[in-house]
Design an enzyme around this catalytic site. Structure first.
Site, PDB file in Angstrom:
ATOM      1  N   GLY A   1      -8.220  -1.195 -14.205  1.00 49.16           N
ATOM      2  CA  GLY A   1      -8.970  -2.369 -14.652  1.00 49.16           C
ATOM      3  C   GLY A   1      -8.836  -2.598 -16.149  1.00 49.16           C
TER       4      GLY A   1
ATOM      5  N   GLY B   1      -3.526  -5.740 -10.178  1.00 46.35           N
ATOM      6  CA  GLY B   1      -4.166  -4.874  -9.193  1.00 46.35           C
ATOM      7  C   GLY B   1      -5.654  -5.119  -9.103  1.00 46.35           C
TER       8      GLY B   1
ATOM      9  CE  LYS C   1      -3.265   2.832   0.702  1.00 45.22           C
ATOM     10  NZ  LYS C   1      -4.024   3.179  -0.496  1.00 45.22           N
ATOM     11  N   GLY C   2       0.558   2.259  -0.776  1.00 48.34           N
ATOM     12  CA  GLY C   2       1.390   3.459  -0.872  1.00 48.34           C
ATOM     13  C   GLY C   2       1.571   4.120   0.483  1.00 48.34           C
TER      14      GLY C   2
ATOM     15  CB  VAL D   1      -8.002   5.125  -1.636  1.00 46.34           C
ATOM     16  CG1 VAL D   1      -7.530   4.833  -0.214  1.00 46.34           C
ATOM     17  CG2 VAL D   1      -8.893   3.984  -2.136  1.00 46.34           C
ATOM     18  N   GLY D   2      -7.159   8.260  -1.815  1.00 42.19           N
ATOM     19  CA  GLY D   2      -6.422   9.395  -1.260  1.00 42.19           C
ATOM     20  C   GLY D   2      -5.267   8.990  -0.380  1.00 42.19           C
TER      21      GLY D   2
ATOM     22  CG  ASN E   1       3.739   2.688  -3.984  1.00 41.02           C
ATOM     23  OD1 ASN E   1       3.388   3.778  -3.571  1.00 41.02           O
ATOM     24  ND2 ASN E   1       3.711   2.362  -5.266  1.00 41.02           N
TER      25      ASN E   1
ATOM     26  CB  CYS F   1       1.782  12.303  -4.755  1.00 41.13           C
ATOM     27  SG  CYS F   1       2.103  10.614  -4.314  1.00 41.13           S
TER      28      CYS F   1
END
Lengths: 300, 235
Positions: free
Chosen positions: A216, A264, A45-46, A71-72, A99, A129
């Site tokens: 996707g 993903g 997860k980032g 998600v931010g 990440n 970002c």
């Protein structure tokens, strides 16, 4: 006998399948459902320097053949990650890709410097970002803006470094060439496409942030084209991603030039899709008498 | 992969569907269901209405592309069931009200049954709110002490929280919020079951995050059931 093992910047992956950042947490959740150690690696997860609560409002929206997310970058921050999750991830027989994102250059640098002391296989630098100092435009749009961050991080980062590119870049090939010139060990591409959904009943955007990231199968042909264009211009290896939802898609990315592929959104179709893809790649290799994936890598 | 045992239409858009699935699911949990290959991309989170060791019954409302596809399923058709996911309603005893609005009534059949089995001395009353057609009244009467039904109005107006030790609720946010406010200065402890949009269903993707007094929580994994004050006490 086919061998799915690949070498990416000097690191051996037992197969080229990696779970993409943001879709698999730190691996614990999927680890409870299937044997994730049968994959090649996992991208965390980032993470940002400090914990982030993420965005308000709707965070997911389905589209034909895809999803949009906003998600931010909700995450516990690098310190909590290092204390709570890193040891567990490193106990797994997986390549560990961490990440890292940020909202200003200092955040990136401090996070990367902090991670220097830990065992990590790769830092995957998310340059998609928003850059607070340049009015919110993300770091990964303009090559020269991205250069600054890549250069500074490269100077500081003791780990292998792969740069995750945004498909929203003005010129993704020049961005990749810049990363190579600045000393990146690899390229991860592509992140989500900036997209919009509108609630016509409310006459408002679905997402509080207005635009959100599309991923996707819908993006696969475009991502594949971008991987191919970059593969022809850089020598460093590519982790290709963007809508991969079958082993056939994965083979396409490898033929387009990717060394490793990331899965993903497709993990939401089926949690163990990555495993099915790894098995499918092996079967394809055996039935086509391919001993090593380099025989088909970049043949297009 | 399980097989559909039956799939019955209850009203214009409500359906009850039973599928083969060996399980040890509990009240308040849900499954991620899909009856198609890759498109739509996401599976649909559907509450457990009832279960036994070999099967699960789901109550669902046809509101979009995925649930519309469920309506077409017939006996013997295949369906993918991932789950059971999420936490459960607490095993409580005493005087308990179960309050559901719309498709939010779904978890309260198994919940009423379970709570009565847990302590037959408990009083378990069910309150069901519908916008146009009442459903499953006979079935709920089999498992609950009292069944209150409201069609076209506001089910929470029918409840006196002072009659209860606990109130469990599931349904539209506005209904749960108002019910929390109605309960908060009474002796009734309230638990709410959240219905955020989900993607992975297992706590990996963070699209279903819910703000609580204990920080961000994952509705799919930490929930869907939360103490009411954790969710609405911070507003």
């Amino acid at each position: 006998m086919s061998n799915t093992k690949v070498d990416f910047a000097g690191v051996a992956f037992k197969n080229p399948v990696v779970l993409a950042s943001g879709t698999c947490g730190f691996g614990r959740e999927f680890g409870g459902i299937f044997d994730i150690e049968k994959l090649g690696g996992i991208s965390s997860k980032g993470l940002t320097l400090c914990a982030r609560d993420g965005n308000e409002g709707i965070r997911i929206w389905e589209t034909p053949s895809g999803i949009m997310n906003s998600v931010g970058m909700e995450n516990p921050g690098v310190h909590s990650f290092a204390e709570q999750d890193l040891e567990w991830i490193n106990s797994l027989n997986l390549v560990n890709i961490v990440n890292v994102g940020g909202h200003c250059c200092e955040d990136y640098l401090e996070a990367v410097e902090y991670l220097n002391q830990f065992l990590v296989d790769f830092i995957e630098l998310n340059i998609s970002c928003p850059n607070v100092k340049s009015g919110g435009m993300n770091f990964g749009i303009k090559t020269e803006v991205a250069r600054e961050i890549v250069r500074e991080v490269r100077k500081l980062c003791k780990h292998r470094l792969t740069i995750k590119l945004s498909p929203n870049a003005e010129d993704i090939v020049s961005l990749a060439e810049m990363c190579e010139a600045e000393g990146a060990d690899g390229i991860s591409m592509v992140n989500t496409f900036l997209a919009l959904a509108i609630d016509i009943k409310k006459k408002k955007p679905v997402f509080n942030n207005v635009y959100a990231g599309l991923s996707g199968p819908a993006i696969k042909p475009v991502a594949l084209r971008m991987v191919n264009q970059v593969a022809k211009r850089v020598r460093i290896p590519i982790m290709g991603m963007g809508g991969i939802a079958s082993w056939m898609d994965a083979i396409e990315f490898i033929m387009a030039g990717a060394t490793v592929i990331q899965v993903g959104t497709a993990s939401f179709i089926k949690p163990d899709m990555g495993l099915a893809i790894a098995e499918g790649i092996r079967n394809y290799m055996e039935s086509n008498k391919i001993y090593d994936l380099k025989e088909i890598r970049g043949i297009i | 992969m399980g097989k559909i045992i039956w799939n019955r239409q209850l009203s214009k858009d409500f359906f009850l569907m039973k599928a083969e699935e060996k399980n040890n699911a509990e009240m308040g949990q849900f499954y991620m269901l899909r009856a198609w290959d890759k498109f739509p991309v996401l599976s649909r989170p559907i509450s457990i209405f009832d279960r036994d060791e070999e099967s699960v019954v789901f109550l669902y409302k046809a509101i979009g592309e995925g649930t519309e596809r469920f309506t077409k399923l017939k006996e013997g058709d295949e369906i993918t069931l991932e789950g059971p996911h999420g936490n459960t309603f607490p095993k409580i005893e005493g005087r308990i009200a179960l309050v559901g609005g719309g498709v939010g009534i779904a978890p309260f059949y198994l919940t009423a049954k379970t709570l009565k089995e847990y302590n037959p001395g408990s009083v378990v009353d069910v309150y069901l709110g519908f916008s146009d057609t009442a459903l499953l009244e006979k079935e709920y009467k089999e498992v609950a002490d009292e069944v209150h039904i409201n069609v076209g109005g506001y089910i929470i107006e029918d409840i006196d929280p002072n009659r209860y030790d606990y109130v469990l609720t599931c349904g539209p946010m506005i209904m749960m919020r108002l019910l929390y406010q109605k309960c908060k200065d009474t002796r009734a402890g309230i638990y709410v079951s959240m219905e955020n949009r989900l993607a992975c269903g297992v706590g990996a993707c963070l699209v279903c995050t819910c703000k609580t007094s204990g920080g961000n929580k994952k509705v799919c994994k930490d929930g869907p059931v939360f103490p009411g004050e954790e969710v609405f006490g911070i507003e």
